[in-house]
Motif scaffolding. Structure first.
Motif, short mmCIF file in Angstrom:
data_model
loop_
_atom_site.label_atom_id
_atom_site.label_comp_id
_atom_site.label_asym_id
_atom_site.label_seq_id
_atom_site.Cartn_x
_atom_site.Cartn_y
_atom_site.Cartn_z
N LEU A 333 0.83 -1.22 0.16
CA LEU A 333 -0.14 0.17 -0.14
C LEU A 333 0.78 1.22 0.14
O LEU A 333 0.45 2.10 -0.71
CB LEU A 333 -0.84 0.06 1.49
N GLU A 336 2.38 1.65 -3.55
CA GLU A 336 1.28 2.15 -4.44
C GLU A 336 1.25 3.29 -4.39
O GLU A 336 0.62 4.05 -5.46
CB GLU A 336 -0.06 1.16 -4.40
N ALA A 337 1.12 3.88 -3.12
CA ALA A 337 0.72 5.48 -2.78
C ALA A 337 1.85 6.34 -3.34
O ALA A 337 1.70 7.54 -3.27
CB ALA A 337 0.32 5.53 -1.59
N ILE A 589 -4.36 7.83 4.13
CA ILE A 589 -4.42 7.60 2.64
C ILE A 589 -5.63 6.50 2.42
O ILE A 589 -6.37 6.60 1.28
CB ILE A 589 -2.91 7.47 1.93
N TYR A 590 -5.33 5.43 3.07
CA TYR A 590 -6.53 4.46 3.10
C TYR A 590 -7.21 4.20 4.19
O TYR A 590 -6.79 4.97 5.19
CB TYR A 590 -5.51 3.17 2.96
N ALA A 596 -9.47 1.46 -0.40
CA ALA A 596 -9.11 2.82 -0.97
C ALA A 596 -10.14 3.73 -0.75
O ALA A 596 -11.15 3.61 -0.61
CB ALA A 596 -9.20 2.64 -2.51
N ASP A 599 -8.41 8.29 -5.41
CA ASP A 599 -8.01 7.89 -6.47
C ASP A 599 -6.54 7.66 -6.34
O ASP A 599 -5.86 8.50 -6.20
CB ASP A 599 -8.31 8.85 -7.86
N MET A 600 -6.15 6.51 -6.42
CA MET A 600 -4.64 6.13 -6.00
C MET A 600 -3.80 6.29 -7.15
O MET A 600 -2.47 6.88 -6.85
CB MET A 600 -4.50 4.47 -5.61
N GLU A 601 -4.25 6.71 -8.42
CA GLU A 601 -3.23 7.30 -9.42
C GLU A 601 -2.96 8.64 -9.09
O GLU A 601 -1.71 9.16 -9.44
CB GLU A 601 -3.72 7.08 -10.72
N VAL A 603 -3.19 10.05 -6.01
CA VAL A 603 -2.25 10.07 -4.95
C VAL A 603 -0.83 9.84 -5.46
O VAL A 603 0.07 10.65 -4.78
CB VAL A 603 -2.78 9.00 -3.70
N ARG A 604 -0.51 8.84 -5.98
CA ARG A 604 0.73 8.40 -6.40
C ARG A 604 1.43 9.73 -7.29
O ARG A 604 2.44 9.90 -7.16
CB ARG A 604 0.95 7.20 -7.33
#
Length: 617
Positions: A333, A336-337, A589-590, A596, A599-601, A603-604
């Motif tokens: 996680l 991914e973030a 964040i989670y 989720a 929107d993790m994209e 966030v990343r």
């Protein structure tokens, strides 16, 4: 069989130093259990009788997975079970009991005979049961854990009020990590120390318990192509000389986040005739951490540390990961973030978590759970428990020393030093914990206290905590670093135990600097909001500052705050608060269940962003 898939957390709890599978026995599972609210169980004979209830170890009685789920205070609790040694444990071997964590004060009996004690709710301990067993293959193991409510103990984020409040969470009492037995020869290897040297060699410090003259220790390093290096040294009466494994230039491969290469490493204890008496299978990473001026360098290059604050709590199991997969998932996680590491906050991580950080290239700052919580820090209200803090922290550093993922040590967090009271027990404890860490580990930077009062003039790293929510105001707060005037947590701290009393720190001396807590944006998706999410009152759903009006404002605010830090060429990293929601603290964040929220994209894109520090070289 040494463990069974139908017991919780069946995996080997010490993956960096493992004996053969048949040499260990996992004791997790159902134990007899009894509460002892007045801590009178010893006088009432609980050592020698059956207990009234049962519990699922390694989950604490406050957790749902334990089968009890009682979050009230537990002044003392008792555990009991029969232990049967497996046939694979050879006659004549020594039998060791390992407890990965028991909160807070543990006493252990075997068939009514006390075999040892340990103080420290987050650190591991080992007891030799051999003499108490006296050749028997079956015995009754009893553990008493005491967790006194009114002592200023190192609790981390465990609430010292009845209910969860603000950033304090449900307590943990008793056994909360794996309990296991290990069969070892009469002379055996203890936990070695692995020290990378300038990315060209590994220095190894092995310890042999009950060693004999004529015995030798051999270490073998390997990679996918086979043996890389070997070294051997005699066992002395008191110690084993250091072994050095030189890595040939064509076999050197450094450990780094983008390529977390691990070498295989085997330690063997040999008798006078060259036969293997004992063996530990291990691994090592070839990497260096160095401080040069205002920079923290990984393998000689600036690597911007994009860290996330990780509290290490789960809804159903509290500080204990519910499964091996849950440990791995938290690293996934974070990656991914867009983060490349974590500050494990107010908790000493499970060894298996650090193992996954090692193999997945996840940077870690090791931290001690020094909060009281109400009397934050080692001085507490009566300034007595300093030695307890130092002793338990030294145990933690020794246990985790060899993990390549650990890139720094943080003994204390948000300790207050008031200007009108400059020299206190807190000064002594801060100095002791800093210098004890430096004495045990000269290879990693040490920060004397994260946030608030820096009391050691020579501390390797400086930092501050700031939860300003307006990016423009945050830029002004953090803007003095280039002029040698970084933001410090001095001035009035409204959350201090003495309202209006300014904190005092020794002067900044040009050390590497980072903002080790920021963000903390309060966010609950609209479709998941409950009535309690409508307020920011103490004890209710909360985060720092005002909740964003909508999800777009969250992204805008998080990006603005983060750019202030990652675009400062003198800032070597940051730590965003935090990875997940934890109970009432809704600034992750989670979500708390690891689902989720965002929107993790997007966030990343905020956190995995080029930094001015790395660009400056």
């Amino acid at each position: 069989m040494t463990h069974h898939e139908d017991i919780p957390r069946p995996e080997h709890p010490r993956p960096q130093f493992v004996r053969a599978e048949e040499r260990w026995l996992n004791l997790n599972g159902s134990w007899q259990f009894e509460r002892d609210p007045s801590d009178s169980g010893l006088e009432r004979g609980l050592v020698g009788r059956e207990l009234e209830g049962s519990i699922l170890v390694p989950f604490c009685p406050e957790s749902e997975l334990s089968g009890i789920g009682d979050p009230d205070w537990h002044e003392a609790v008792w555990y009991r079970r029969t232990v049967e040694l497996p046939d694979a444990f050879p006659e004549g071997d020594r039998v060791l009991l390992h407890c990965q964590a028991v909160d807070h004060d543990a006493t252990v009996w075997l068939d009514g005979v006390e075999v040892g004690r340990h103080r420290g709710g987050h650190t591991s301990f080992t007891l030799d049961l051999t003499d108490a067993l006296a050749g028997r293959r079956s015995a009754t193991l009893v553990v008493r854990a005491r967790d006194p409510r009114h002592e200023p103990l190192p609790r981390g984020k465990q609430a010292t009020w009845f209910a969860n409040t603000h950033c304090q969470y449900t307590r943990t009492t008793g056994i909360w990590q794996t309990v296991w037995l290990e069969s070892v020869p009469t002379a055996y290897l203890e936990r070695p120390r692995i020290t990378p040297d300038a990315n060209v060699a590994l220095d190894l410090d092995a310890t042999v318990r009950h060693g004999r003259v004529g015995q030798r220790v051999r270490a073998v390093l390997s990679d996918d192509a086979g043996q890389v290096a070997v070294a051997e040294t005699p066992v002395g009466l008191q110690m084993v000389p250091r072994l050095r494994l030189e890595v040939p230039e064509d076999r050197r491969r450094v450990w780094q986040p983008e390529d977390p290469h691990l070498y295989g490493l085997t330690f063997e204890l040999l008798d006078a005739g060259g036969e293997v008496v004992d063996r530990l299978d291990s691994y090592a990473g070839l990497r260096t951490i160095a401080v040069e001026g205002h920079k923290v360098l990984l393998n000689g290059r600036p690597v911007f540390q994009r860290l996330v604050l990780d509290q290490g709590y789960w809804p159903e199991s509290l500080m204990t990961a519910p499964s091996e997969e849950a440990l791995v998932r938290d690293v996934e996680l974070g990656l991914e973030a867009g983060f490349n590491g974590a500050r494990i906050h107010q908790k000493i991580a499970e060894e298996r978590f650090l193992h996954h950080c090692d193999r997945m290239g996840y940077l870690v700052w090791g931290e001690f759970p020094d909060w009281g919580v109400s009397g934050q820090g080692p001085a507490g209200h009566n300034q007595k428990p300093g030695a307890t803090f130092v002793a338990q922290w030294v145990e933690a550093v020794e246990r985790d020393y060899s993990h390549p993922s650990i890139v720094g040590w943080c003994p204390l967090n948000e300790t207050h030093q008031y200007l009108h009271d400059r020299f206190t027990v807190l000064d002594d404890v801060t100095q002791a914990m800093y210098w004890a860490t430096k004495g045990m580990d000269r290879t990693r930077p040490v920060i004397d206290a994260s946030g608030y009062s820096h009391r050691v003039p020579t501390t390797d790293v400086w930092d501050s905590h700031d939860y300003t929510q307006d990016p423009r105001e945050f830029a002004q707060v953090m803007g003095g670093l280039a002029q040698g005037r970084p933001h410090t947590n001095t001035g009035e701290n409204t959350g201090s135990a003495v309202p209006g009393a300014p904190d005092y720190s020794t002067p900044y001396a040009g050390q590497p600097y980072f903002c080790s807590e920021y963000g903390g944006i309060w966010w609950v998706p609209p479709q998941e909001r409950t009535e309690e999410d409508a307020t920011n009152d103490e004890g209710e759903s909360w985060g720092y500052g005002n909740r964003p009006a909508d999800e777009e404002e969250f992204y805008s605010r998080a990006e603005g705050l983060t750019r202030v830090l990652d675009q400062d060429p003198r800032m070597f990293g940051y730590c965003y608060t935090q990875l997940t929601d934890v109970f009432q603290e809704k600034n992750g964040i989670y979500a708390f269940d690891r689902s989720a929220k965002l929107d993790m994209e997007r966030v990343r894109a905020i956190f995995d962003h080029p930094s001015a520090y790395e660009a400056a070289g």
